[in-house]
Design an enzyme around this catalytic site. Structure first.
Site, PDB file in Angstrom:
ATOM      1  N   ARG A  96      -5.784  17.632  16.193  1.00 10.32           N
ATOM      2  CA  ARG A  96      -6.406  16.415  15.647  1.00 10.32           C
ATOM      3  C   ARG A  96      -7.739  16.191  16.335  1.00 10.32           C
ATOM      4  NH1 ARG A  96      -2.844  11.174  16.597  1.00 10.32           N
ATOM      5  NH2 ARG A  96      -2.081  11.482  14.490  1.00 10.32           N
ATOM      6  N   LYS A 112      -7.826  -1.675  15.575  1.00  8.95           N
ATOM      7  CA  LYS A 112      -6.802  -2.523  16.201  1.00  8.95           C
ATOM      8  C   LYS A 112      -7.403  -3.259  17.403  1.00  8.95           C
ATOM      9  CE  LYS A 112      -2.944  -2.857  15.230  1.00  8.95           C
ATOM     10  NZ  LYS A 112      -2.224  -3.705  14.243  1.00  8.95           N
ATOM     11  N   THR A 129       0.870  -1.181   0.000  1.00  8.88           N
ATOM     12  CA  THR A 129       0.000   0.000   0.000  1.00  8.88           C
ATOM     13  C   THR A 129       0.906   1.231   0.000  1.00  8.88           C
ATOM     14  OG1 THR A 129      -0.029   0.196   2.397  1.00  8.88           O
ATOM     15  CG2 THR A 129      -1.677  -1.279   1.402  1.00  8.88           C
ATOM     16  N   ALA A 151      -1.004  -3.605   8.424  1.00  5.95           N
ATOM     17  CA  ALA A 151      -2.116  -2.795   8.924  1.00  5.95           C
ATOM     18  C   ALA A 151      -2.188  -1.484   8.163  1.00  5.95           C
ATOM     19  CB  ALA A 151      -1.922  -2.490  10.413  1.00  5.95           C
ATOM     20  N   THR A 207      -1.177  -2.094  19.371  1.00  5.99           N
ATOM     21  CA  THR A 207      -0.792  -0.766  19.859  1.00  5.99           C
ATOM     22  C   THR A 207      -1.340  -0.490  21.256  1.00  5.99           C
ATOM     23  OG1 THR A 207      -1.257   1.583  19.483  1.00  5.99           O
ATOM     24  CG2 THR A 207      -2.802   0.063  18.523  1.00  5.99           C
ATOM     25  N   ASP A 208      -0.678   0.411  21.976  1.00  9.50           N
ATOM     26  CA  ASP A 208      -1.203   0.833  23.281  1.00  9.50           C
ATOM     27  C   ASP A 208      -2.439   1.716  23.129  1.00  9.50           C
ATOM     28  OD1 ASP A 208       0.055   3.096  22.253  1.00  9.50           O
ATOM     29  OD2 ASP A 208       1.181   3.559  24.080  1.00  9.50           O
ATOM     30  N   GLU A 209      -2.712   2.176  21.892  1.00  9.13           N
ATOM     31  CA  GLU A 209      -3.862   3.073  21.693  1.00  9.13           C
ATOM     32  C   GLU A 209      -5.193   2.362  21.923  1.00  9.13           C
ATOM     33  OE1 GLU A 209      -3.567   5.655  18.239  1.00  9.13           O
ATOM     34  OE2 GLU A 209      -1.396   5.395  18.237  1.00  9.13           O
ATOM     35  N   TYR A 267      -8.723   4.244  13.918  1.00 10.76           N
ATOM     36  CA  TYR A 267      -7.549   3.352  13.867  1.00 10.76           C
ATOM     37  C   TYR A 267      -7.506   2.454  15.095  1.00 10.76           C
ATOM     38  CZ  TYR A 267      -2.722   1.915  14.826  1.00 10.76           C
ATOM     39  OH  TYR A 267      -1.605   1.187  15.168  1.00 10.76           O
ATOM     40  N   SER A 268      -7.543   3.068  16.290  1.00 10.12           N
ATOM     41  CA  SER A 268      -7.378   2.243  17.490  1.00 10.12           C
ATOM     42  C   SER A 268      -8.576   1.319  17.693  1.00 10.12           C
ATOM     43  CB  SER A 268      -7.118   3.101  18.724  1.00 10.12           C
ATOM     44  OG  SER A 268      -8.102   4.090  18.891  1.00 10.12           O
ATOM     45  N   LYS A 309       4.306  10.310   9.856  1.00 12.64           N
ATOM     46  CA  LYS A 309       4.388  10.197  11.309  1.00 12.64           C
ATOM     47  C   LYS A 309       5.296  11.314  11.830  1.00 12.64           C
ATOM     48  CE  LYS A 309       1.914   6.345  11.242  1.00 12.64           C
ATOM     49  NZ  LYS A 309       2.303   5.234  10.454  1.00 12.64           N
ATOM     50  N   PRO A 356       9.667  11.627  11.534  1.00 11.83           N
ATOM     51  CA  PRO A 356      10.223  11.842  10.181  1.00 11.83           C
ATOM     52  C   PRO A 356       9.575  13.023   9.451  1.00 11.83           C
ATOM     53  CG  PRO A 356       8.908   9.828  10.256  1.00 11.83           C
ATOM     54  CD  PRO A 356       9.065  10.289  11.676  1.00 11.83           C
TER      55      PRO A 356
END
Ligand SMILES: NC(=O)c1ccc[n+]([C@@H]2O[C@H](COP(=O)([O-])OP(=O)(O)OC[C@H]3O[C@@H](n4cnc5c(N)ncnc54)[C@H](O)[C@@H]3O)[C@@H](O)[C@H]2O)c1
Length: 342
Positions: A278, A159, A37, A82, A127-129, A155-156, A194, A197
């Site tokens: 956000r 997951k 992707t 993912a 993830t911890d999210e 997203y979370s 992210k 970067p």
């Protein structure tokens, strides 16, 4: 020899995991199943194309026939594929459910068909999210493995859904699974949507860095090689059915992170551009990683700042063609759309 089917190996953590395994386990082979992707990049592993211990298969985890054809040769699956970016899930949640929830279910169902005796391991990287967020004014509160799930972004939520399926397949069918929930990763080959970067490459290009809100949101930063080592420890020694939290002991607010990057790069605070926050932005994530330390003897050794941040910044400075290529084309369109919304 152990042969691992790694899903999502052409992404950020996956490509670092391939290198980590081949470097630290000479007897291991890795087959990387990746759909390529927007965030999957064959360049991330171009130097391994001739390595007989590494094989790339272009395809989706949603392709049951393909997954089933690969599994008989494997001892274990490490599942990293993912849709991984919160901001994109706010723009469109559907691909997140399709890949993260349905794709995970396809892998689990394929495992059941090929391995009804549950001999093969399945490590689900999460993830911890999934735990939601923590208040900013109670620094002693952290997520542990018994914290109730309360995901807040699409997203979370996707997951969390995949984690629940993995747990259910262990409970119902006795599958030999472990789940890992880790904090924010940083290091080489991270897609420049992210924050680290993005900010570093913006500054190299002479652009400002778009900081959400007042920058008070707190994240725990884990170097990707520490994460890879932890996932390998869980693969080799984790108890079936268990969850392990993985953290870097390295909490920073986004403002502290931004100041640290500016300092490493010799830039002034005038390069910060505060942008609209956000939607539903989680306040704080923090990991209690006592269980993995006690049970498997793992703790982070590569995540401490400033050294880990400096070496990461240096990697992006030294690998400009890599991120310039990634930042061009379709990504540029996304970037302009994302920040035009404010
Ligand atoms: N990056 C982090 O800080 C972080 C933190 C905690 C957990 N995680 C989890 O770790 C995993 C890897 O994250 P990342 O940051 O490397 O993500 P990434 O976006 O860099 O890479 C994801 C990879 O999955 C591939 N992929 C997507 N859909 C696919 C499909 N249907 N079939 C096969 N491959 C597909 C992409 O091509 C890409 O190579 C994810 O499961 C993510 O939820 C990431």
């Amino acid at each position: 020899m152990q042969h691992i089917l790694l899903t999502g190996g052409s992404g950020f953590i996956g490509s670092n995991f391939v290198r980590f395994v081949l470097r630290h386990r000479p007897d291991c082979k890795v087959t990387n199943l990746d759909a390529l992707t927007y965030s999957g990049n064959p360049q991330n592993l171009a130097d391994l194309e001739e390595d007989p211990r590494y094989k790339f298969v272009h395809g989706s985890i949603n392709d049951m026939e393909l997954v089933q054809s690969l599994l008989p040769d494997m001892d274990a699956v490490v599942h990293m594929a993912a849709e991984s970016h919160v901001d994109r899930s706010i723009l469109d949640a559907r691909p997140f459910v399709e890949t993260n929830v349905l794709g995970t279910m396809t892998l689990l169902d394929a495992m059941r068909r090929v391995d009804p005796g549950n001999q093969k391991r399945f490590i689900h990287v999460s993830t911890d999210e999934v735990y939601g967020d923590l208040p900013l004014d109670q620094p002693n509160l952290k997520f542990n493995e018994t914290t109730p799930y309360a995901p807040s972004s699409p997203y979370s939520a996707s997951k969390a859904g995949s984690d629940m399926l993995v747990r259910a397949y262990h409970h119902t069918f006795g599958m030999n699974i472990c789940i890992t929930n880790c904090s924010n990763n940083f290091g080489p080959y991270q897609f420049p949507e992210k924050v680290i970067p993005l900010f570093v490459t913006n500054l190299i290009e002479g652009q400002k860095v778009p900081l959400y809100g007042d920058g008070s949101n707190v994240r725990d930063w884990l170097h990707v090689d520490d994460h890879c080592e932890a996932v390998l420890a869980v693969l080799e020694n984790g108890a079936a059915g268990e969850t392990y939290n993985i953290g870097g002991n390295n909490e920073r607010s986004n403002l502290q992170l931004t100041h640290a990057i500016l300092e490493v790069m010799g830039k002034g605070k005038d390069m910060i551009e505060h942008v609209k926050d956000r939607l539903g932005h989680d306040r704080r994530y923090a990991i209690d990683a006592t269980k993995i330390k006690t049970d498997l003897g793992w703790e982070p050794t590569r995540s401490a700042w400033p050294a880990a941040l400096e070496s990461t910044v240096k990697w992006y400075i030294d690998n400009e063609p890599w991120w310039r290529n990634v930042k061009s084309g379709a990504y540029r369109e996304y970037y302009n759309k994302q920040y035009a919304r404010r």
